[in-house]
Design a protein around this motif. Sequence first.
Motif, PDB file in Angstrom:
ATOM      1  N   VAL A   1       0.841  -1.069  -0.058  1.00 19.05           N
ATOM      2  CA  VAL A   1      -0.028  -0.045   0.082  1.00 19.05           C
ATOM      3  C   VAL A   1       0.876   1.244  -0.093  1.00 19.05           C
ATOM      4  CG1 VAL A   1      -1.593   1.198   1.302  1.00 19.05           C
ATOM      5  CG2 VAL A   1      -1.843  -1.279   1.298  1.00 19.05           C
ATOM      6  N   PRO A   2       0.653   2.229  -0.939  1.00 18.16           N
ATOM      7  CA  PRO A   2       1.659   3.218  -1.045  1.00 18.16           C
ATOM      8  C   PRO A   2       1.240   4.426  -0.143  1.00 18.16           C
ATOM      9  CG  PRO A   2       0.059   3.188  -3.048  1.00 18.16           C
ATOM     10  CD  PRO A   2       0.059   1.893  -2.439  1.00 18.16           C
ATOM     11  N   HIS A   3       2.130   5.376   0.108  1.00 17.30           N
ATOM     12  CA  HIS A   3       1.685   6.665   0.779  1.00 17.30           C
ATOM     13  C   HIS A   3       0.768   7.416   0.120  1.00 17.30           C
ATOM     14  CE1 HIS A   3       2.032  10.614   2.918  1.00 17.30           C
ATOM     15  NE2 HIS A   3       2.591   9.654   3.728  1.00 17.30           N
ATOM     16  N   PRO A   4      -0.170   8.297   0.308  1.00 17.22           N
ATOM     17  CA  PRO A   4      -0.944   9.167  -0.340  1.00 17.22           C
ATOM     18  C   PRO A   4      -0.194  10.074  -1.184  1.00 17.22           C
ATOM     19  CG  PRO A   4      -2.068   8.883   1.745  1.00 17.22           C
ATOM     20  CD  PRO A   4      -0.591   8.374   2.008  1.00 17.22           C
ATOM     21  N   ARG A   5       1.249  10.221  -0.964  1.00 13.39           N
ATOM     22  CA  ARG A   5       1.640  11.212  -1.787  1.00 13.39           C
ATOM     23  C   ARG A   5       2.240  10.726  -3.127  1.00 13.39           C
ATOM     24  NH1 ARG A   5       5.516  10.804   2.644  1.00 13.39           N
ATOM     25  NH2 ARG A   5       7.153   9.289   1.961  1.00 13.39           N
ATOM     26  N   GLU A   6       2.341   9.240  -2.966  1.00 13.11           N
ATOM     27  CA  GLU A   6       2.508   8.450  -4.134  1.00 13.11           C
ATOM     28  C   GLU A   6       1.497   7.822  -5.013  1.00 13.11           C
ATOM     29  OE1 GLU A   6       6.221   5.674  -2.865  1.00 13.11           O
ATOM     30  OE2 GLU A   6       4.776   5.747  -1.106  1.00 13.11           O
ATOM     31  N   THR A   7       0.178   8.194  -4.465  1.00 17.33           N
ATOM     32  CA  THR A   7      -0.729   7.755  -5.263  1.00 17.33           C
ATOM     33  C   THR A   7      -1.427   8.725  -6.144  1.00 17.33           C
ATOM     34  OG1 THR A   7      -1.351   6.646  -3.078  1.00 17.33           O
ATOM     35  CG2 THR A   7      -3.119   6.733  -5.043  1.00 17.33           C
ATOM     36  N   SER A   8      -1.692   8.643  -7.581  1.00 20.74           N
ATOM     37  CA  SER A   8      -2.103   9.732  -8.398  1.00 20.74           C
ATOM     38  C   SER A   8      -3.677   9.607  -8.730  1.00 20.74           C
ATOM     39  CB  SER A   8      -1.258   9.630  -9.533  1.00 20.74           C
ATOM     40  OG  SER A   8      -1.085   8.418 -10.291  1.00 20.74           O
ATOM     41  N   ALA A   9      -3.991   8.256  -8.652  1.00 22.70           N
ATOM     42  CA  ALA A   9      -5.642   8.063  -9.034  1.00 22.70           C
ATOM     43  C   ALA A   9      -6.549   8.343  -7.742  1.00 22.70           C
ATOM     44  CB  ALA A   9      -5.774   6.816  -9.361  1.00 22.70           C
ATOM     45  N   LEU A  10      -7.501   9.082  -8.140  1.00 24.16           N
ATOM     46  CA  LEU A  10      -8.567   9.472  -7.167  1.00 24.16           C
ATOM     47  C   LEU A  10      -9.858   8.612  -7.493  1.00 24.16           C
ATOM     48  CD1 LEU A  10      -9.267  11.109  -4.842  1.00 24.16           C
ATOM     49  CD2 LEU A  10     -10.204  12.707  -6.650  1.00 24.16           C
ATOM     50  N   PHE A  11     -10.441   8.155  -6.675  1.00 28.92           N
ATOM     51  CA  PHE A  11     -11.590   7.109  -6.956  1.00 28.92           C
ATOM     52  C   PHE A  11     -12.746   7.984  -6.047  1.00 28.92           C
ATOM     53  CE2 PHE A  11      -8.227   4.339  -7.497  1.00 28.92           C
ATOM     54  CZ  PHE A  11      -8.659   3.682  -8.618  1.00 28.92           C
ATOM     55  N   GLY A  12     -13.783   8.313  -6.832  1.00 28.72           N
ATOM     56  CA  GLY A  12     -14.997   9.022  -6.226  1.00 28.72           C
ATOM     57  C   GLY A  12     -14.423  10.434  -5.742  1.00 28.72           C
ATOM     58  N   HIS A  13     -15.444  11.149  -5.042  1.00 23.88           N
ATOM     59  CA  HIS A  13     -15.106  12.557  -4.515  1.00 23.88           C
ATOM     60  C   HIS A  13     -15.012  13.324  -5.780  1.00 23.88           C
ATOM     61  CE1 HIS A  13     -14.351  10.447  -0.894  1.00 23.88           C
ATOM     62  NE2 HIS A  13     -13.199   9.850  -1.267  1.00 23.88           N
ATOM     63  N   ARG A  14     -15.547  13.314  -6.772  1.00 27.01           N
ATOM     64  CA  ARG A  14     -15.447  14.284  -7.991  1.00 27.01           C
ATOM     65  C   ARG A  14     -16.117  15.404  -7.401  1.00 27.01           C
ATOM     66  NH1 ARG A  14     -11.556  11.941 -10.404  1.00 27.01           N
ATOM     67  NH2 ARG A  14     -11.988   9.845 -10.936  1.00 27.01           N
ATOM     68  N   ASP A  15     -17.026  15.757  -6.590  1.00 31.99           N
ATOM     69  CA  ASP A  15     -17.660  16.967  -6.401  1.00 31.99           C
ATOM     70  C   ASP A  15     -16.687  17.692  -5.494  1.00 31.99           C
ATOM     71  OD1 ASP A  15     -19.787  16.436  -7.595  1.00 31.99           O
ATOM     72  OD2 ASP A  15     -20.967  15.822  -5.967  1.00 31.99           O
ATOM     73  N   ALA A  16     -15.673  17.093  -4.615  1.00 34.19           N
ATOM     74  CA  ALA A  16     -14.798  17.736  -3.885  1.00 34.19           C
ATOM     75  C   ALA A  16     -13.648  18.216  -4.526  1.00 34.19           C
ATOM     76  CB  ALA A  16     -14.324  16.716  -2.838  1.00 34.19           C
ATOM     77  N   GLU A  17     -13.267  17.378  -5.749  1.00 33.76           N
ATOM     78  CA  GLU A  17     -12.066  17.682  -6.480  1.00 33.76           C
ATOM     79  C   GLU A  17     -12.600  18.968  -7.431  1.00 33.76           C
ATOM     80  OE1 GLU A  17      -8.962  15.554  -9.716  1.00 33.76           O
ATOM     81  OE2 GLU A  17     -11.211  14.853  -9.927  1.00 33.76           O
ATOM     82  N   ALA A  18     -13.862  19.037  -7.853  1.00 35.51           N
ATOM     83  CA  ALA A  18     -14.266  19.998  -8.630  1.00 35.51           C
ATOM     84  C   ALA A  18     -14.369  21.304  -7.930  1.00 35.51           C
ATOM     85  CB  ALA A  18     -15.603  19.744  -9.141  1.00 35.51           C
ATOM     86  N   ALA A  19     -14.769  21.252  -6.492  1.00 39.97           N
ATOM     87  CA  ALA A  19     -14.881  22.500  -5.816  1.00 39.97           C
ATOM     88  C   ALA A  19     -13.497  22.813  -5.559  1.00 39.97           C
ATOM     89  CB  ALA A  19     -15.443  22.100  -4.186  1.00 39.97           C
ATOM     90  N   LEU A  20     -12.326  22.195  -5.229  1.00 40.11           N
ATOM     91  CA  LEU A  20     -11.144  22.652  -5.157  1.00 40.11           C
ATOM     92  C   LEU A  20     -10.405  23.367  -6.609  1.00 40.11           C
ATOM     93  CD1 LEU A  20      -9.282  19.614  -3.163  1.00 40.11           C
ATOM     94  CD2 LEU A  20      -9.520  21.954  -2.201  1.00 40.11           C
ATOM     95  N   LEU A  21     -10.720  22.694  -7.407  1.00 43.95           N
ATOM     96  CA  LEU A  21     -10.394  23.165  -8.856  1.00 43.95           C
ATOM     97  C   LEU A  21     -10.783  24.406  -9.231  1.00 43.95           C
ATOM     98  CD1 LEU A  21      -8.696  22.963 -11.369  1.00 43.95           C
ATOM     99  CD2 LEU A  21     -10.762  21.227 -12.285  1.00 43.95           C
ATOM    100  N   SER A  22     -12.280  24.545  -8.798  1.00 49.36           N
ATOM    101  CA  SER A  22     -13.010  25.816  -9.230  1.00 49.36           C
ATOM    102  C   SER A  22     -12.692  27.108  -8.411  1.00 49.36           C
ATOM    103  CB  SER A  22     -14.668  25.603  -8.966  1.00 49.36           C
ATOM    104  OG  SER A  22     -15.178  26.607  -9.071  1.00 49.36           O
TER     105      SER A  22
END
Length: 348
Positions: free
Chosen positions: A12-33
């Motif tokens: 299991v990698p550390h989150p800093r090594e993890t590029s893929a995001l599963f779910g949380h599209r609304d949260a990601e969109a809020a940060l990007l916006s």
Amino acid sequence: MSPRQAEVETLVPHPRETSALFGHRDAEAALLSAYRSGRIPHAWLLGGPQGIGKATLAYRMARFVLSRRDPLAPEVQRAETLQVDQNEPVARQVAAGAHGGLLTLERTLNDKGVMRTVITVDETRETIAFFGSTAAVEGWRVCIVDTVDELNPNAANALLKILEEPPQQSLFLLISHAPRRVLATIQSRCRKLSLRPLSQADVISAAAQAAGLAADEPGLREAAAASEGSVARALTLLGGDSLKLQQRTAALLAALPGVDPRELHALGDALGTSDRVALAAFVDSIEHWVAERLRAPGLDANANLPRLARLAEVWEKIARAARDTQDYNLERKPLVFSVFGMLAEATR
């Protein structure tokens, strides 16, 4: 620990090594916006259950900001996600923990090589030097606190001071498993972003990728079904022994405030003496049970407040005892009896 469990824990990698995001599209969109607007809040509180991808999202945001420093640039305005190619220099530096514009506050080892139970004030004060320095990098500076729940009182106050007067182009991403319990003055200086548990399909995909397993790995679907939307929980439960241990613990919890000493002895034996995965599964089951009761106090919430306060206090004691048991590799059976003794008293 079974070979499969050991393999999962190692891969299991550390989150800093993890590029893929599963779910949380609304949260990601809020940060990007917010970033594209050019007026992004300087501090965010990412809240939600443990193991659902909060830290993964925080590092994903950090990579994006550090590699695309101008929020009004065409490539940022066109971006549909926070994805940054793993081969980009910033992504490689973040994965290696070597980017001068990123500071992570998390629990560290003490002088004896034992993991601390809290984030200390001295570590938190590093943020002052970090944001005050001009030599490291130009542009944005990002601080990820993983987790703000683990700041001791002095550390929380030290963080609050810099949140009150944030430097230009600073971004704080505070991760919390219990955001309502974060210091109110810290909450008031953050934009709150709530992340929900993942779907079972997302848990399977994320767990399979994180541990390098096939999606049809035996037991993965069953572990995902019992995970309550948490990838970390699914990985902890992966394997029949952990699932059986969770079920045995759940049966004992359902009988509270009644306690069967014979069953407690059997559970203590099942935890073994040095199996970290089994201990994690046991503590996870207790935490989930307590969290469910704190979130659903019943029809008369005010009448239940004293009981809920006792339960929350007991959970703090259990968490400390569990960390000591793991960090110092103590016998598991005394922990089992102590945990159920405290829970029985709190639920009478």
